[in-house]
Design an enzyme around this catalytic site. Structure first.
Site, PDB file in Angstrom:
ATOM      1  N   ARG A  99       1.900  -5.246 -27.686  1.00 19.96           N
ATOM      2  CA  ARG A  99       2.853  -5.110 -26.566  1.00 19.96           C
ATOM      3  C   ARG A  99       2.234  -4.142 -25.573  1.00 19.96           C
ATOM      4  NH1 ARG A  99       9.360  -4.491 -26.728  1.00 19.96           N
ATOM      5  NH2 ARG A  99       9.024  -6.717 -27.048  1.00 19.96           N
ATOM      6  N   HIS A 126       6.469 -13.021 -21.953  1.00 17.41           N
ATOM      7  CA  HIS A 126       6.975 -12.684 -23.293  1.00 17.41           C
ATOM      8  C   HIS A 126       7.078 -14.017 -24.061  1.00 17.41           C
ATOM      9  CE1 HIS A 126       8.677 -10.506 -26.471  1.00 17.41           C
ATOM     10  NE2 HIS A 126       9.831 -10.114 -25.965  1.00 17.41           N
ATOM     11  N   GLN A 129       9.258 -14.612 -27.212  1.00 23.18           N
ATOM     12  CA  GLN A 129      10.687 -14.693 -26.901  1.00 23.18           C
ATOM     13  C   GLN A 129      11.057 -16.125 -26.493  1.00 23.18           C
ATOM     14  OE1 GLN A 129      13.037 -11.954 -26.933  1.00 23.18           O
ATOM     15  NE2 GLN A 129      14.428 -13.673 -26.831  1.00 23.18           N
ATOM     16  N   ASP A 222      18.390 -11.286 -18.015  1.00 24.76           N
ATOM     17  CA  ASP A 222      17.638 -10.179 -18.628  1.00 24.76           C
ATOM     18  C   ASP A 222      17.891  -8.951 -17.753  1.00 24.76           C
ATOM     19  OD1 ASP A 222      15.927  -8.645 -20.169  1.00 24.76           O
ATOM     20  OD2 ASP A 222      14.076  -9.565 -19.457  1.00 24.76           O
ATOM     21  N   CYS A 262      17.693 -11.914 -23.957  1.00 24.40           N
ATOM     22  CA  CYS A 262      16.656 -11.569 -24.937  1.00 24.40           C
ATOM     23  C   CYS A 262      16.952 -10.273 -25.676  1.00 24.40           C
ATOM     24  CB  CYS A 262      15.302 -11.480 -24.236  1.00 24.40           C
ATOM     25  SG  CYS A 262      15.301 -10.239 -22.929  1.00 24.40           S
ATOM     26  N   ARG A 290      13.658 -15.067 -33.574  1.00 18.23           N
ATOM     27  CA  ARG A 290      12.350 -14.439 -33.337  1.00 18.23           C
ATOM     28  C   ARG A 290      11.568 -14.426 -34.655  1.00 18.23           C
ATOM     29  NH1 ARG A 290      11.620 -10.843 -29.208  1.00 18.23           N
ATOM     30  NH2 ARG A 290       9.463 -11.033 -29.911  1.00 18.23           N
TER      31      ARG A 290
HETATM   32  N1   CP Z   1      13.667  -9.064 -27.003  1.00 15.48           N
HETATM   33  C1   CP Z   1      12.767  -8.146 -27.390  1.00 15.48           C
HETATM   34  O1   CP Z   1      11.557  -8.304 -27.285  1.00 15.48           O
HETATM   35  O2   CP Z   1      13.339  -7.018 -27.894  1.00 15.48           O
HETATM   36  P1   CP Z   1      12.576  -5.667 -28.267  1.00 15.48           P
HETATM   37  O3   CP Z   1      12.158  -5.010 -26.985  1.00 15.48           O
HETATM   38  O4   CP Z   1      13.620  -4.871 -29.020  1.00 15.48           O
HETATM   39  O5   CP Z   1      11.394  -5.992 -29.127  1.00 15.48           O
HETATM   40  N1  NVA Z   2      12.063  -7.793 -19.291  1.00 13.25           N
HETATM   41  C1  NVA Z   2      12.258  -6.843 -20.348  1.00 13.25           C
HETATM   42  C2  NVA Z   2      12.261  -7.542 -21.659  1.00 13.25           C
HETATM   43  C3  NVA Z   2      12.505  -6.657 -22.865  1.00 13.25           C
HETATM   44  C4  NVA Z   2      12.456  -7.409 -24.154  1.00 13.25           C
HETATM   45  C5  NVA Z   2      11.185  -5.773 -20.285  1.00 13.25           C
HETATM   46  O1  NVA Z   2      10.001  -6.110 -20.057  1.00 13.25           O
HETATM   47  O2  NVA Z   2      11.505  -4.591 -20.428  1.00 13.25           O
END
Ligand code: CP
Ligand code: NVA
Length: 316
Positions: A99, A126, A129, A222, A262, A290
């Site tokens: 990440r 993502h 997701q 989101d 999400c 997931r």
């Molecule tokens: N939806 C998602 O990726 O959640 P987290 O940020 O908790 O991993």
């Molecule tokens: N768009 C959000 C998604 C989190 C799972 C972010 O990048 O923070």
């Protein structure tokens, strides 16, 4: 499948359909030792609840081992280059689930190392997701044919980018309602439009949430401020609020549509409590899926599907 999963572009339509079939099986038979002796490094530059836990649990359920690495407690915090870190990690692990702030860092990891690289969220996409989201829609509606999704909020959002790319591979229609200047990234939109010509998906972009949600099966939103965008928080919220918040009133306009997010959600910002807690909200089914879709992804990426099936037949 390719070596890495950095983007929904890395998976073909038929591979995605196959992955969903394997997910059905994994939901029924979750445990195996198909990943025995496989080492996974989870490298996270940003916080996570769902992604981290679903990968850790999923890998363990399949017999693999996980080590966790972050930027703050590793030598990256003291200036060791990412390149040297990756060259080191590849001596220990078969797969890196990462990440990151910058999508380019994922591309660098994929280029530099022989490890399989999985995108656990970047500024651009993502994709894990999106796999879970489409799988959840397939589960709820028993089909993906003629499904229409309205995404209300930030058109530049990483989750939307992957959802748009996945939907347009599969013939799912997407209406996007976002403020002017917050339309999806050009390269993503171009790719989605090209795919839509083949699959029959329709894409519409409007600045009016009420238009976008008309006659759809799903209303998705989101956060308005993604991780890494905190410094622009005030400016962004001014653009999005109150018009792009998913309220009960907006959901009513969508007829019997289900609500998706999400997570994590900023309750009262992009979505009202009543909507996310409503019976039509399927946000925790998305979160659960997931786990299952990522297990299928790992098995596919490592070419272990046949092995999983053999092991399964021996268990019976
Ligand atoms: N939806 C998602 O990726 O959640 P987290 O940020 O908790 O991993
Ligand atoms: N768009 C959000 C998604 C989190 C799972 C972010 O990048 O923070």
């Amino acid at each position: 499948m390719l070596k890495d999963f950095l983007s929904i572009n890395d998976i073909k339509r038929d591979e995605m359909v196959d992955l969903f079939r394997l997910t059905d099986k994994l939901k029924k038979y979750p445990n195996s030792d198909v990943l025995k002796n496989k080492m996974f490094c989870l490298y996270f530059e940003k916080p996570s609840t769902r992604t981290r836990i679903s990968f850790e649990v999923g890998i363990k359920e399949l017999g693999g081992e996980v080590v966790f690495l972050d930027k703050i407690t590793s030598q990256l915090s003291r200036g060791e280059p990412l390149e040297d870190t990756i060259r080191t990690v590849e001596r220990y692990a078969h797969v890196i689930v990462a990440r990151v702030f910058s999508h380019k860092d994922l591309e660098l990891m994929a280029k530099l190392s022989k490890m399989n690289v999985i995108n656990a969220l970047s500024d651009l996409e993502h994709p894990c997701q999106a796999l879970a989201d489409i799988y959840t829609i397939r589960e709820k509606f028993k089909t993906l044919k003629d499904i229409k999704i309205a995404f209300v909020g930030d058109g530049t959002d990483n989750v939307l980018h992957s959802l748009l790319l996945a939907s347009t591979k599969l013939g799912i229609h997407m209406n996007i309602a976002c403020p002017k200047g917050f339309e999806p990234e050009k390269s993503i939109l171009e790719r989605a439009r090209t795919q839509a010509k083949i699959s029959g998906s329709k894409i519409s972009i409007t600045h009016e949430p009420e238009h976008a949600v008309k006659d759809v099966h799903v209303v998705y939103t989101d956060v308005f401020v993604s991780m890494g965008q905190e410094k622009d928080s005030k400016k962004r919220l001014k653009k999005f609020l109150p018009k792009y918040r998913v309220t009960q009133e907006l959901l009513e306009k969508a007829g019997s549509a289900l609500f998706m997010h999400c997570l994590p959600a900023h309750r009262g910002q992009e979505v009202d409590d009543k909507v996310i807690d409503d019976i039509r909200s399927i946000v925790f089914d998305q979160a659960e899926n997931r786990l299952h879709t990522q297990k299928a992804l790992i098995i596919k990426l490592l070419g272990l599907e046949q092995m999983y099936n053999i092991k399964l037949s021996l268990q019976d």
